[in-house]
Design an enzyme around this catalytic site. Structure first.
Site, PDB file in Angstrom:
ATOM      1  N   ASN A   9       0.861  -1.186   0.000  1.00 30.95           N
ATOM      2  CA  ASN A   9       0.000   0.000   0.000  1.00 30.95           C
ATOM      3  C   ASN A   9       0.900   1.239   0.000  1.00 30.95           C
ATOM      4  OD1 ASN A   9      -1.808   2.050   0.536  1.00 30.95           O
ATOM      5  ND2 ASN A   9      -2.263   1.388   2.635  1.00 30.95           N
ATOM      6  N   LYS A  11       0.120   4.304  -0.281  1.00 28.36           N
ATOM      7  CA  LYS A  11      -0.491   5.515   0.292  1.00 28.36           C
ATOM      8  C   LYS A  11      -0.233   6.713  -0.639  1.00 28.36           C
ATOM      9  CE  LYS A  11      -0.139   3.333   4.744  1.00 28.36           C
ATOM     10  NZ  LYS A  11      -0.099   3.440   6.185  1.00 28.36           N
ATOM     11  N   HIS A 102      -9.480   0.909   4.754  1.00 33.78           N
ATOM     12  CA  HIS A 102      -8.211   1.097   5.482  1.00 33.78           C
ATOM     13  C   HIS A 102      -8.460   1.996   6.695  1.00 33.78           C
ATOM     14  CE1 HIS A 102      -4.174   2.461   6.429  1.00 33.78           C
ATOM     15  NE2 HIS A 102      -3.754   1.360   5.851  1.00 33.78           N
ATOM     16  N   GLU A 104      -6.938   4.417   7.847  1.00 30.15           N
ATOM     17  CA  GLU A 104      -6.797   5.858   7.572  1.00 30.15           C
ATOM     18  C   GLU A 104      -8.074   6.404   6.929  1.00 30.15           C
ATOM     19  OE1 GLU A 104      -3.029   5.565   5.513  1.00 30.15           O
ATOM     20  OE2 GLU A 104      -2.129   4.960   7.415  1.00 30.15           O
ATOM     21  N   GLU A 173      -5.337  -5.176  10.487  1.00 24.82           N
ATOM     22  CA  GLU A 173      -4.304  -4.180  10.730  1.00 24.82           C
ATOM     23  C   GLU A 173      -4.610  -3.440  12.026  1.00 24.82           C
ATOM     24  OE1 GLU A 173      -2.283  -2.855   6.813  1.00 24.82           O
ATOM     25  OE2 GLU A 173      -4.112  -1.703   7.025  1.00 24.82           O
ATOM     26  N   GLY A 179       2.460   2.168  10.732  1.00 19.34           N
ATOM     27  CA  GLY A 179       3.414   3.263  10.592  1.00 19.34           C
ATOM     28  C   GLY A 179       4.113   3.640  11.888  1.00 19.34           C
ATOM     29  N   SER A 215       3.392  -2.222  10.292  1.00 17.89           N
ATOM     30  CA  SER A 215       4.837  -2.279  10.514  1.00 17.89           C
ATOM     31  C   SER A 215       5.466  -3.622  10.137  1.00 17.89           C
ATOM     32  CB  SER A 215       5.181  -1.895  11.959  1.00 17.89           C
ATOM     33  OG  SER A 215       4.798  -0.537  12.202  1.00 17.89           O
TER      34      SER A 215
HETATM   35  P1  PGA Z   1       2.828   0.220   7.621  1.00 12.69           P
HETATM   36  O1  PGA Z   1       1.383   0.434   6.964  1.00 12.69           O
HETATM   37  O2  PGA Z   1       3.382  -1.062   7.034  1.00 12.69           O
HETATM   38  O3  PGA Z   1       3.623   1.426   7.205  1.00 12.69           O
HETATM   39  O4  PGA Z   1       2.643   0.118   9.081  1.00 12.69           O
HETATM   40  C1  PGA Z   1       0.509  -0.638   6.763  1.00 12.69           C
HETATM   41  C2  PGA Z   1      -0.782  -0.133   6.148  1.00 12.69           C
HETATM   42  O5  PGA Z   1      -1.202   0.998   6.480  1.00 12.69           O
HETATM   43  O6  PGA Z   1      -1.426  -0.825   5.360  1.00 12.69           O
END
Ligand code: PGA
Length: 253
Positions: A9, A11, A102, A104, A173, A179, A215
């Site tokens: 992803n 982003k 997601h 976010e 997740e 992140g 992560s």
């Molecule tokens: P990350 O993000 O691997 O940077 O923690 C995962 C995601 O948001 O799908």
């Protein structure tokens, strides 16, 4: 029996020529890694160019080494929805996948369980494979509500999951792991994955792939992916670097 799936992803990174370049590097690496399916999710502006490039590489190789996902869409067919993009438009851009719900999107853009569930259904109707994200916040985990929250999110999409006949990929997740560099331990993730699988209707249970996200890095991927109910990873930060993402693909292989 469930092929491992590693999805990147991106982003809001790599929207232009750098996205096409990154996808080409990932495609070259993925073509050499057996038994793992790989998907990348660039921003909207790079989707058509990435999909075109992947299809050209696919013609040379005789198979498409990676799939292409959109990160979002709006669940109406067409109309006065300034700034939005439909599932059909994503399919027309050459994508076969889409990330839905997601954290976010849920947190920053106020997407509710019902709205996310509707999107999973509309994605399926348009022939897209949804990667349907669920996960608890730190407060919810602290309050001991992890399974309650995650299973509520999964159950909200029950009808769409049934319509998807096992083709909907679920991504667990934990929001606190995205992140932040803090990932769930393999055992903690496995516990949630097993609970999600058990909550699926029997005909979907063994077929549905459940990814872990939050992560995931080259150095923790193998331990997570070694758990019986973890069928792959949704990778954010570490998917922006082809070599690191390649290492995660190899860990899954
Ligand atoms: P990350 O993000 O691997 O940077 O923690 C995962 C995601 O948001 O799908």
């Amino acid at each position: 029996m469930r092929t491992k799936l590693i999805a990147g992803n991106w982003k809001m990174f790599h929207g232009g020529a750098s996205g096409v370049e990154l996808a080409a590097e990932v495609a070259r690496i993925a073509a050499r890694v057996p038994n793992v399916e790989c998907v990348v999710a660039p921003p909207f502006t790079a989707l058509a160019a990435v999909a075109q490039m992947v299809s050209e590489i696919g013609e040379q190789l005789g198979h498409r080494p990676i799939g292409v996902a959109a990160q979002n869409f709006y669940p109406e067919e067409k109309g006065a929805f300034t700034g939005e993009i439909s599932a059909r438009m994503i399919a027309e851009a050459g994508c076969h996948w889409v990330i839905v719900g997601h954290s976010e999107r849920r947190q920053l853009f106020a997407e509710t369980d019902a709205f996310v569930a509707k999107k999973v259904g509309v994605a399926i109707e348009n022939g897209l494979h949804p990667i349907f994200c669920v996960g608890e916040t730190l407060e919810e985990r602290g309050a001991g509500a992890t399974l309650e929250v995650v299973l509520r999110q999964v159950n909200a999409a029950k009808e769409a999951l049934t319509a998807g006949k096992g083709g909907v990929v679920i991504a667990y997740e934990p929001v606190w792991a995205i992140g932040t560099g803090k990932n769930a331990t393999p055992a903690d993730a496995q516990e949630v994955h097993a609970a999600i699988r058990a909550a699926l209707e029997p005909s979907l249970r063994e077929r549905t792939r459940i990814l872990y996200g939050g992560s995931v890095k080259p150095d923790n991927a193998a331990a997570l992916l070694g758990q019986p109910d973890i069928d792959g990873a949704l990778v954010g930060g570490a998917s922006l670097d082809a070599a690191g993402f390649g290492a995660i693909l190899r860990a899954a292989s």
